[in-house]
Design an enzyme around this catalytic site. Structure first.
Site, short mmCIF file in Angstrom:
data_model
loop_
_atom_site.label_atom_id
_atom_site.label_comp_id
_atom_site.label_asym_id
_atom_site.label_seq_id
_atom_site.Cartn_x
_atom_site.Cartn_y
_atom_site.Cartn_z
CG ASP A 27 -2.04 -0.95 1.15
OD1 ASP A 27 -2.38 -1.32 0.03
OD2 ASP A 27 -2.57 -1.33 2.21
CE LYS A 49 -7.56 6.61 -1.80
NZ LYS A 49 -7.90 7.08 -0.48
CG MET A 164 -8.22 7.20 7.40
SD MET A 164 -9.16 5.83 6.72
CE MET A 164 -9.49 4.88 8.19
N1 SAH Z 1 -3.79 0.03 9.20
C1 SAH Z 1 -3.26 1.35 9.49
C2 SAH Z 1 -4.30 2.43 9.32
C3 SAH Z 1 -4.77 2.63 7.91
S1 SAH Z 1 -5.89 3.95 7.78
C4 SAH Z 1 -2.68 1.35 10.91
O1 SAH Z 1 -2.90 0.41 11.66
O2 SAH Z 1 -2.00 2.31 11.24
C5 SAH Z 1 -4.85 5.28 7.30
C6 SAH Z 1 -4.73 6.28 8.45
O3 SAH Z 1 -3.76 5.84 9.38
C7 SAH Z 1 -4.28 7.66 8.03
O4 SAH Z 1 -5.32 8.44 7.53
C8 SAH Z 1 -3.76 8.20 9.35
O5 SAH Z 1 -4.83 8.59 10.19
C9 SAH Z 1 -3.13 6.96 9.96
N2 SAH Z 1 -1.68 6.90 9.68
C10 SAH Z 1 -1.03 5.96 8.99
N3 SAH Z 1 0.30 6.18 8.99
C11 SAH Z 1 0.48 7.30 9.72
C12 SAH Z 1 1.63 8.06 10.12
N4 SAH Z 1 2.86 7.70 9.77
N5 SAH Z 1 1.43 9.16 10.87
C13 SAH Z 1 0.20 9.53 11.24
N6 SAH Z 1 -0.91 8.87 10.91
C14 SAH Z 1 -0.78 7.76 10.16
#
Ligand code: SAH
Length: 231
Positions: A27, A49, A164
């Site tokens: 991803d 994306k 998100m």
């Molecule tokens: N499965 C992922 C979440 C996917 S949804 C997990 O467990 O982290 C995607 C969201 O994750 C983003 O919109 C943001 O809110 C958060 N996110 C992912 N990576 C991030 C990062 N490095 N810093 C801050 N937020 C992050």
């Protein structure tokens, strides 16, 4: 699960699988460092994306996983953070089950936990926070307004972590205030958490929106609110 950003936060188990797979399906939020850790000849497929290009639809991803696995390939499906936290993992599992393809789920450090740790934001405290909730600020692109009852979570009094949520920050803060959180309740936004580009704003909830806007924080980010956050 690839972890939240810093490549050092992947588990040993997941790292070993990346280092031995035939196909890596990854991803957008997955650190590109992992692409250099696959064996020679490994097929790397980006299903994330990109600006100007639509996400490879979920259905196509599922189909691809089945096809690759059926051709005898060892497939790693690498997702940001933890696969079971807002990761659409259940959909992919169902398709693999239907096709009779065995798999295992390897957990990862989810973004809220990575961001909190690297930004020095405690999520619980003996006196101030006895629960943690992971919420999504973006349930479904089809849904215009937030359906989730943010007010109820606010009333529960623990620490709230919103994934998100940057596109709806203003609305989320409004709902938390309407749900009973005070303007001076500690809050924070951590963007690009655990990466060298990490930035954070720690602020009273009532001032969070202008402070985040002034600082120019961008997605991906996690929004935090709760008394423990202020520590
Ligand atoms: N499965 C992922 C979440 C996917 S949804 C997990 O467990 O982290 C995607 C969201 O994750 C983003 O919109 C943001 O809110 C958060 N996110 C992912 N990576 C991030 C990062 N490095 N810093 C801050 N937020 C992050």
């Amino acid at each position: 699960g690839a972890g939240p950003g810093d490549p050092g936060l992947i588990t040993v188990k997941a790292r070993d699988l990346v280092a031995s797979c035939d196909v890596l399906v990854y991803d957008n939020l997955v650190n590109r460092d992992f692409l250099r850790q696959t064996p020679e000849g490994c097929e790397q497929i980006d299903v994330g994306k990109k600006p100007g290009r639509h996400t490879v639809e979920q259905e196509k991803i599922c189909k691809m996983l089945v096809e690759k696995a059926k051709s005898g390939k060892q497939v790693v499906r690498l997702k940001g953070g933890d696969p079971f936290v807002f990761g659409r993992c259940a959909e992919e599992m169902t398709v693999l089950d239907d096709a009779g393809i065995p798999y295992e789920i390897v957990p990862g450090v989810t973004a809220a936990l990575g961001c909190a740790a690297y930004a020095g934001i405690p999520l619980t405290h003996r006196d101030y926070g006895s629960s943690i909730s992971f919420l999504t600020g973006h349930e479904d692109v089809e849904k215009e307004a937030l359906q989730l009852d943010f007010g109820k979570f606010a009333a529960a009094g623990g620490t709230i972590c919103v994934y998100m949520g940057m596109g709806k920050l203003e609305e989320i803060v409004e709902k938390l205030l309407a749900g009973g959180l005070s303007e001076d309740r500690p809050a924070a936004v951590v963007s690009h958490g655990t990466l060298p580009t990490q930035r954070k704003v720690i602020s009273a909830l009532g001032d969070l929106v202008p402070n985040v806007r002034d600082a120019g924080l961008t997605a991906p980010a996690v929004i935090f609110a709760g008394n423990a956050v202020g520590l």
